[in-house]
Design a protein around this motif. Structure first.
Motif, mmCIF file in Angstrom:
data_model
loop_
_atom_site.group_PDB
_atom_site.id
_atom_site.type_symbol
_atom_site.label_atom_id
_atom_site.label_comp_id
_atom_site.label_asym_id
_atom_site.label_seq_id
_atom_site.Cartn_x
_atom_site.Cartn_y
_atom_site.Cartn_z
ATOM 1 N N HIS A 1 44.431 22.174 -24.708
ATOM 2 C CA HIS A 1 45.929 21.325 -24.871
ATOM 3 C C HIS A 1 46.251 21.499 -26.834
ATOM 4 O O HIS A 1 47.494 22.487 -27.243
ATOM 5 C CB HIS A 1 45.955 20.081 -24.663
ATOM 6 N N VAL A 2 44.835 21.626 -27.431
ATOM 7 C CA VAL A 2 45.737 21.556 -28.857
ATOM 8 C C VAL A 2 45.112 22.636 -29.476
ATOM 9 O O VAL A 2 45.807 23.099 -30.279
ATOM 10 C CB VAL A 2 44.639 20.806 -29.635
ATOM 11 N N GLY A 3 44.631 24.181 -28.652
ATOM 12 C CA GLY A 3 44.156 25.264 -29.579
ATOM 13 C C GLY A 3 42.770 24.842 -30.013
ATOM 14 O O GLY A 3 42.361 23.803 -30.902
ATOM 15 N N GLN A 4 42.660 25.896 -30.992
ATOM 16 C CA GLN A 4 41.551 26.136 -32.242
ATOM 17 C C GLN A 4 42.325 25.780 -33.561
ATOM 18 O O GLN A 4 41.700 24.944 -34.132
ATOM 19 C CB GLN A 4 41.771 27.576 -32.234
ATOM 20 N N VAL A 5 43.652 25.582 -33.369
ATOM 21 C CA VAL A 5 43.990 24.963 -34.961
ATOM 22 C C VAL A 5 44.237 23.275 -34.749
ATOM 23 O O VAL A 5 44.055 23.061 -36.311
ATOM 24 C CB VAL A 5 45.724 25.840 -35.584
ATOM 25 N N GLY A 6 44.352 23.054 -33.157
ATOM 26 C CA GLY A 6 44.260 21.602 -33.625
ATOM 27 C C GLY A 6 42.950 20.871 -33.386
ATOM 28 O O GLY A 6 42.653 19.942 -34.040
ATOM 29 N N LEU A 7 41.764 22.129 -32.992
ATOM 30 C CA LEU A 7 40.624 21.740 -33.512
ATOM 31 C C LEU A 7 40.166 20.967 -34.863
ATOM 32 O O LEU A 7 40.015 20.415 -35.066
ATOM 33 C CB LEU A 7 39.561 22.865 -32.135
ATOM 34 N N ARG A 8 40.423 22.578 -35.451
ATOM 35 C CA ARG A 8 40.331 22.677 -37.480
ATOM 36 C C ARG A 8 41.019 21.144 -38.369
ATOM 37 O O ARG A 8 40.082 21.099 -38.521
ATOM 38 C CB ARG A 8 40.896 24.174 -37.286
ATOM 39 N N GLU A 9 42.415 20.878 -37.037
ATOM 40 C CA GLU A 9 43.058 20.231 -37.987
ATOM 41 C C GLU A 9 42.161 18.587 -37.422
ATOM 42 O O GLU A 9 42.555 17.851 -38.314
ATOM 43 C CB GLU A 9 44.265 20.030 -37.239
ATOM 44 N N ALA A 10 41.519 18.436 -36.339
ATOM 45 C CA ALA A 10 41.561 16.799 -35.888
ATOM 46 C C ALA A 10 39.842 16.979 -36.983
ATOM 47 O O ALA A 10 39.224 15.851 -37.249
ATOM 48 C CB ALA A 10 40.973 17.385 -34.620
ATOM 49 N N VAL A 11 39.111 17.713 -37.179
ATOM 50 C CA VAL A 11 37.666 17.949 -37.868
ATOM 51 C C VAL A 11 38.368 17.892 -38.751
ATOM 52 O O VAL A 11 37.821 16.616 -39.603
ATOM 53 C CB VAL A 11 37.275 18.951 -37.909
ATOM 54 N N GLU A 12 39.582 18.201 -39.821
ATOM 55 C CA GLU A 12 39.608 18.279 -41.297
ATOM 56 C C GLU A 12 39.852 16.785 -41.407
ATOM 57 O O GLU A 12 39.620 16.211 -42.397
ATOM 58 C CB GLU A 12 40.498 18.989 -41.846
ATOM 59 N N ASN A 13 40.466 16.308 -41.029
ATOM 60 C CA ASN A 13 41.593 14.405 -40.789
ATOM 61 C C ASN A 13 40.681 13.787 -40.076
ATOM 62 O O ASN A 13 40.871 12.625 -39.810
ATOM 63 C CB ASN A 13 42.314 14.618 -40.365
ATOM 64 N N ALA A 14 40.123 13.672 -39.720
ATOM 65 C CA ALA A 14 38.801 12.918 -38.646
ATOM 66 C C ALA A 14 38.780 11.432 -39.823
ATOM 67 O O ALA A 14 38.417 11.562 -41.091
ATOM 68 C CB ALA A 14 37.782 13.253 -38.067
ATOM 69 N N PRO A 15 38.839 10.351 -38.749
ATOM 70 C CA PRO A 15 38.763 9.205 -40.136
ATOM 71 C C PRO A 15 36.837 8.844 -39.519
ATOM 72 O O PRO A 15 36.242 8.789 -38.852
ATOM 73 C CB PRO A 15 39.208 8.541 -38.734
ATOM 74 N N PRO A 16 36.203 8.201 -40.198
ATOM 75 C CA PRO A 16 35.357 7.701 -40.894
ATOM 76 C C PRO A 16 34.608 6.740 -39.674
ATOM 77 O O PRO A 16 35.663 5.893 -38.638
ATOM 78 C CB PRO A 16 35.571 7.354 -41.785
ATOM 79 N N GLY A 17 33.778 6.483 -39.093
ATOM 80 C CA GLY A 17 32.901 5.241 -37.889
ATOM 81 C C GLY A 17 32.777 6.433 -37.318
ATOM 82 O O GLY A 17 32.863 5.381 -36.228
ATOM 83 N N ILE A 18 33.714 7.471 -36.594
ATOM 84 C CA ILE A 18 34.130 7.473 -35.479
ATOM 85 C C ILE A 18 32.756 8.528 -34.070
ATOM 86 O O ILE A 18 32.203 8.199 -34.104
ATOM 87 C CB ILE A 18 34.959 7.672 -35.415
ATOM 88 N N ILE A 19 32.974 9.473 -35.726
ATOM 89 C CA ILE A 19 32.008 10.738 -35.025
ATOM 90 C C ILE A 19 30.422 10.483 -35.583
ATOM 91 O O ILE A 19 30.260 10.748 -36.728
ATOM 92 C CB ILE A 19 32.300 12.148 -35.748
ATOM 93 N N ASP A 20 29.174 10.897 -35.076
ATOM 94 C CA ASP A 20 27.925 10.499 -35.244
ATOM 95 C C ASP A 20 27.542 11.993 -35.882
ATOM 96 O O ASP A 20 28.097 13.722 -35.213
ATOM 97 C CB ASP A 20 27.227 10.828 -34.220
ATOM 98 N N ALA A 21 26.687 11.929 -36.351
ATOM 99 C CA ALA A 21 26.182 13.929 -37.406
ATOM 100 C C ALA A 21 25.989 14.594 -36.681
ATOM 101 O O ALA A 21 26.399 15.490 -36.922
ATOM 102 C CB ALA A 21 24.826 13.281 -38.209
ATOM 103 N N ARG A 22 25.394 15.097 -35.373
ATOM 104 C CA ARG A 22 25.176 15.782 -34.727
ATOM 105 C C ARG A 22 26.180 16.274 -33.895
ATOM 106 O O ARG A 22 26.723 17.306 -33.999
ATOM 107 C CB ARG A 22 24.096 15.236 -33.471
ATOM 108 N N SER A 23 27.762 15.197 -33.601
ATOM 109 C CA SER A 23 28.289 15.804 -32.436
ATOM 110 C C SER A 23 29.135 16.308 -34.271
ATOM 111 O O SER A 23 30.199 17.618 -34.023
ATOM 112 C CB SER A 23 29.150 14.908 -32.116
#
Length: 97
Positions: free
Chosen positions: A52-74
């Motif tokens: 659904h989001v494609g590579q552009v959406g994935l990159r946007e999600a990583v660049e704008n991820a809120p703190p405290g949700i994603i663990d270091a390995r992920s």
């Protein structure tokens, strides 16, 4: 980032990865939903999401991820999958003094 549909597939995924709120609420904030998905979704769920989001959406999600949700390995993995090198620093919470 484009909005997520409230289709049966996305509602099912949202119920699993953001279990503490209604799935419609989770899907209404795409970047936040992506952060929870990057931390908790099954591989088959991520296939649906990434389709659904494609590579552009994935990159946007990583660049704008809120703190405290994603663990270091992920975080390291999704930076790699988003073709971000070197990996961005993990988002940090800023507490008032």
């Amino acid at each position: 980032m484009k909005a997520f549909p409230t289709s049966p597939d996305f509602l099912r995924i949202a119920r699993r990865v953001v279990w503490f709120e209604p799935p419609e609420t989770a899907l209404s904030e795409p970047v936040r939903f992506m952060a929870y998905a990057m931390a908790h979704a099954l591989p088959e769920d991520m296939a649906v999401i990434l389709d659904h989001v494609g590579q552009v959406g994935l990159r946007e999600a990583v660049e704008n991820a809120p703190p405290g949700i994603i663990d270091a390995r992920s975080w390291a993995y999704w930076n790699l999958m988003a073709d971000i090198e070197p990996a961005l620093p993990m988002p940090l919470r800023h507490l008032p003094d």
